[in-house]
Design an enzyme around this catalytic site. Structure first.
Site, PDB file in Angstrom:
ATOM      1  N   SER A 215       0.840  -1.205   0.000  1.00  0.00           N
ATOM      2  CA  SER A 215       0.000   0.000   0.000  1.00  0.00           C
ATOM      3  C   SER A 215       0.869   1.247   0.000  1.00  0.00           C
ATOM      4  O   SER A 215       2.048   1.181  -0.346  1.00  0.00           O
ATOM      5  CB  SER A 215      -0.954  -0.023   1.206  1.00  0.00           C
ATOM      6  OG  SER A 215      -1.934   0.977   1.058  1.00  0.00           O
ATOM      7  N   ASN A 216       0.304   2.373   0.372  1.00  0.00           N
ATOM      8  CA  ASN A 216       1.064   3.626   0.415  1.00  0.00           C
ATOM      9  C   ASN A 216       0.625   4.435   1.633  1.00  0.00           C
ATOM     10  O   ASN A 216      -0.237   3.998   2.393  1.00  0.00           O
ATOM     11  CB  ASN A 216       0.867   4.408  -0.888  1.00  0.00           C
ATOM     12  CG  ASN A 216      -0.600   4.644  -1.157  1.00  0.00           C
ATOM     13  OD1 ASN A 216      -1.294   5.297  -0.390  1.00  0.00           O
ATOM     14  ND2 ASN A 216      -1.103   4.078  -2.256  1.00  0.00           N
ATOM     15  N   HIS A 217       1.190   5.623   1.787  1.00  0.00           N
ATOM     16  CA  HIS A 217       0.967   6.387   3.019  1.00  0.00           C
ATOM     17  C   HIS A 217      -0.330   7.185   3.065  1.00  0.00           C
ATOM     18  O   HIS A 217      -0.572   7.911   4.014  1.00  0.00           O
ATOM     19  CB  HIS A 217       2.127   7.359   3.241  1.00  0.00           C
ATOM     20  CG  HIS A 217       3.409   6.683   3.613  1.00  0.00           C
ATOM     21  ND1 HIS A 217       3.546   5.958   4.756  1.00  0.00           N
ATOM     22  CD2 HIS A 217       4.603   6.616   2.971  1.00  0.00           C
ATOM     23  CE1 HIS A 217       4.777   5.472   4.830  1.00  0.00           C
ATOM     24  NE2 HIS A 217       5.429   5.848   3.745  1.00  0.00           N
TER      25      HIS A 217
END
Ligand code: CTP
Length: 412
Positions: A215-217
């Site tokens: 995923s990402n932030h």
């Protein structure tokens, strides 16, 4: 959290009747005042058995009205002047007794007189609170049906623990819900009224195995701010999200995880929509296969190589929908960049056939993920560029819809 402008300088008559839920009315009153509303509290005699007018006077810095025959400084008839000045009459809690009086047009105390004198276009919102048997009684249900038929708005009651200790429907809606409902009602004539807006939020999660994902932030904060602002400006909003933040009241939530699921939610939601705002950070790649069982370590030192494949481009699919003659007439994207902000955003605007793109430098400490502020530059399909200073995500959302409306007007 939500935009505060809807309630700013709005005159709200807060009617308080006699039930234990009055303790929540103080919170409602305080939230309304903090949001800039001018609140006139009217209490029934029974309400004063639970809490004194002083509480509300301290919260509103205004006199609290309890007496039908009060002589006002300007010789006004108090129930008429309150009813005429109000932008909203909110009765919270609304007891079975007051509901019965309202449904029968009685005006035997100041509050019911204000309600009867409230001119038709002024909205009325009730937050009923009573024991389950009183709520479910055919008399109360018939009264509610009558009031709804007259256009009276209702929030709650919820199911939960009641004053008697019993569980069931009858518990007053929570202050946040009541205040949000007041916002929605007051937003009805605002500039996005009648428009259907789809918003996406959060980073997609691409499964590796049943317990791990890539995923990402992205925290989803920007997308949630956009959904709340659209709602507060009168739009009907669907929020397609990967994150579990408190649900904005009055917004339809669709929970998804992966880019593929987001695509499958966005396409049907946008078929009938006017505007799509893609604030989600969609992963460009996903693991080629998701392992059915948790991947186990092999040996002491052997690493793991994941093969990643491309995800669908959701905005591109929506643009295709648009070319086929359905879908939103306006699409807004975000360009999260760490370098060459304007150049990259311009090419994304073109490549993705967007009407507007909000470009932000996600490497900046005050404008990236998980913070409440953002600094964006808005680039529109008509060539205009608006560089915005650092502001709250709510304010950024307001600017985005200002630009959207300008583009809609230009497009006729
Ligand atoms: N987006 C999308 N589908 C994807 C990837 C991105 O709909 N598979 C949307 C995002 O929600 C955003 C816009 O496209 O509104 C731009 O996203 P961004 O990640 O900045 O761009 P990319 O398309 O990934 O381009 P690049 O790889 O060049 O950064």
């Amino acid at each position: 959290m939500a935009t505060i402008k809807v309630l700013e300088n709005k005159r709200i008559v807060l009617g308080v009747t006699g039930g234990i839920a009055v303790y929540k009315s103080a919170t409602i009153c305080s939230r309304l005042v903090q949001a800039g509303a001018v609140v006139d509290v009217v209490m029934t005699e029974a309400a004063q058995e639970f809490v004194t007018p002083l509480t509300f006077q301290a919260l509103t810095h205004r006199p609290v009205h309890t007496d039908m025959f009060e002589i006002t400084a300007r010789q006004n008839i108090v129930h008429i002047s309150l009813a005429d000045a109000a932008n909203l009459l909110l009765i919270a809690p609304a007891t079975a007794n007051t509901i019965a009086k309202l449904a029968n047009g009685l005006a035997d105390n100041l509050l019911t007189a204000v309600a009867l004198a409230t001119p038709a276009p002024t909205p009325i919102l009730l937050a009923p609170a009573m024991e389950t048997d009183m709520w479910l009684h055919p008399a109360t249900q018939a009264n509610m049906e009558k009031l709804r038929g007259w256009g009276v708005n209702v929030v709650g009651p919820a199911e939960g623990r009641l004053a008697s200790g019993a569980m069931g429907p009858g518990r007053m809606a929570e202050p946040d819900e009541v205040v949000s409902m007041a916002r929605i009602i007051l937003a009805r004539n605002r500039d996005l009224a009648g428009q259907r807006v789809v918003v996406t939020a959060g980073g997609t999660r691409e499964a590796i195995d049943p317990v791990r994902y890539v995923s990402n932030h992205s925290s989803g904060k920007m997308g949630y701010a956009i959904a709340e602002v659209a709602r507060d400006r009168g739009a009907q909003v669907i929020l397609i999200t990967t994150v579990n933040r408190p649900e904005p009241f009055g917004v339809e939530i669709v929970q998804v995880e992966s880019a593929q699921q987001m695509l499958e939610a966005v396409l049907p939601a946008t078929r009938e929509a006017d505007i799509l705002v893609m604030a989600a950070a969609v992963a460009d790649f996903r693991p080629k296969t998701m392992a059915e069982q948790k991947i186990k370590k092999k040996g002491d030192t052997q690493g793991l190589t994941l093969e990643m494949v491309r995800n669908p481009d959701i905005l591109a699919e929506v643009a295709n929908q648009k070319l086929a003659g359905y879908g939103p007439h306006l699409t807004v994207g975000f360009a999260a960049e760490t370098e060459d902000l304007i150049k990259n955003a311009k090419s994304k605007l073109k490549r993705k056939k967007l009407d507007l793109i909000a470009a932000n430098n996600v490497a900046a400490a005050d404008a990236g993920f998980a913070v409440d502020t953002n600094r964006v530059t808005l680039l529109a399909g008509d060539g205009s560029i608006e560089e915005l200073p650092l502001m709250s995500k709510i304010e950024v959302a307001e600017k985005i819809f200002d630009a959207v409306l300008r583009l809609e007007q230009a497009n006729g």
